[in-house]
Design a protein around this motif. Structure first.
Motif, PDB file in Angstrom:
ATOM      1  N   PHE A  23      -9.604   2.264   6.072  1.00 17.36           N
ATOM      2  CA  PHE A  23     -10.147   1.757   7.589  1.00 17.36           C
ATOM      3  C   PHE A  23     -10.250   0.312   7.992  1.00 17.36           C
ATOM      4  N   ALA A  24     -10.803  -0.307   6.942  1.00 18.64           N
ATOM      5  CA  ALA A  24     -11.258  -0.757   7.249  1.00 18.64           C
ATOM      6  C   ALA A  24      -9.567  -2.296   7.136  1.00 18.64           C
ATOM      7  N   LEU A  25      -9.411  -1.923   5.549  1.00 23.16           N
ATOM      8  CA  LEU A  25      -7.654  -3.536   5.333  1.00 23.16           C
ATOM      9  C   LEU A  25      -7.218  -2.542   6.410  1.00 23.16           C
ATOM     10  N   LEU A  26      -6.754  -1.707   7.819  1.00 22.49           N
ATOM     11  CA  LEU A  26      -6.233  -1.477   8.435  1.00 22.49           C
ATOM     12  C   LEU A  26      -6.587  -1.667   9.568  1.00 22.49           C
ATOM     13  N   GLU A  27      -7.272  -2.308   9.938  1.00 17.99           N
ATOM     14  CA  GLU A  27      -8.241  -2.843  10.905  1.00 17.99           C
ATOM     15  C   GLU A  27      -8.545  -4.811  10.594  1.00 17.99           C
ATOM     16  N   GLU A  28      -8.335  -5.152   9.527  1.00 18.45           N
ATOM     17  CA  GLU A  28      -8.337  -6.728   8.994  1.00 18.45           C
ATOM     18  C   GLU A  28      -6.940  -6.710   9.275  1.00 18.45           C
ATOM     19  N   SER A  29      -5.692  -5.350   8.992  1.00 16.22           N
ATOM     20  CA  SER A  29      -4.190  -5.974   9.755  1.00 16.22           C
ATOM     21  C   SER A  29      -3.586  -6.215  10.359  1.00 16.22           C
TER      22      SER A  29
END
Length: 150
Positions: free
Chosen positions: A129-135
């Motif tokens: 989820f953090a990677l999706l948020e960063e993207s």
């Protein structure tokens, strides 16, 4: 009509020695064949899951590894990686599936069923989820396209 064939009873020692030699060659050939089947040569090899009967996400990935470069036997390294990959693929399926509930696992299904509630989720799911948020986008199924510098 009756035909009888007489076998000589001489050379018994020679026959026994010949039988032992043939049995030794047979066992050595079987041993070499079995060893060839279970041993792995150093170099790049595909790591597969131990059992296709278990639910996992291993069918969605192809895992290659350069065996024998860590200073250990390629066969031992393959067996260890295969066990680890099997467990990891099963755990990943449990965490990232959105259509099945698993006891004691707060996966995507659990997240979808507890909308607007404060919940605790698995560390791997949190990092995803953090990677999706960063993207900056929510289209996770197009992730390889984001990374291409066209």
């Amino acid at each position: 009509m009756k035909i009888s064939i007489e076998l000589s009873e001489g050379n018994t020692k020679r026959k026994v020695v010949l039988l032992i030699v043939v049995l030794l060659i047979t066992f050595a050939a079987f041993g070499y064949g079995i060893n060839s089947l279970i041993s792995v040569e150093p170099g790049f090899a595909e790591i597969t899951v131990l059992s296709a009967n278990q639910i996992s996400c291993a069918g969605d990935f192809t895992f290659y590894y350069n065996l024998g470069t860590a200073g250990t036997s390629a066969t031992k390294e393959y067996k260890a990686l295969r066990t680890l990959y099997t467990q990891t693929a099963q755990d990943a399926y449990k965490v990232f599936t959105s259509d099945t509930q698993f006891e004691g696992c707060h996966n995507l299904w659990y997240v979808n069923e507890h909308v607007n509630e404060t919940i605790a989720i698995d560390q791997a799911l949190y990092q995803a989820f953090a990677l999706l948020e960063e993207s900056g986008t929510r289209y996770h199924y197009l992730a390889p396209m984001y990374e291409m510098n066209v």
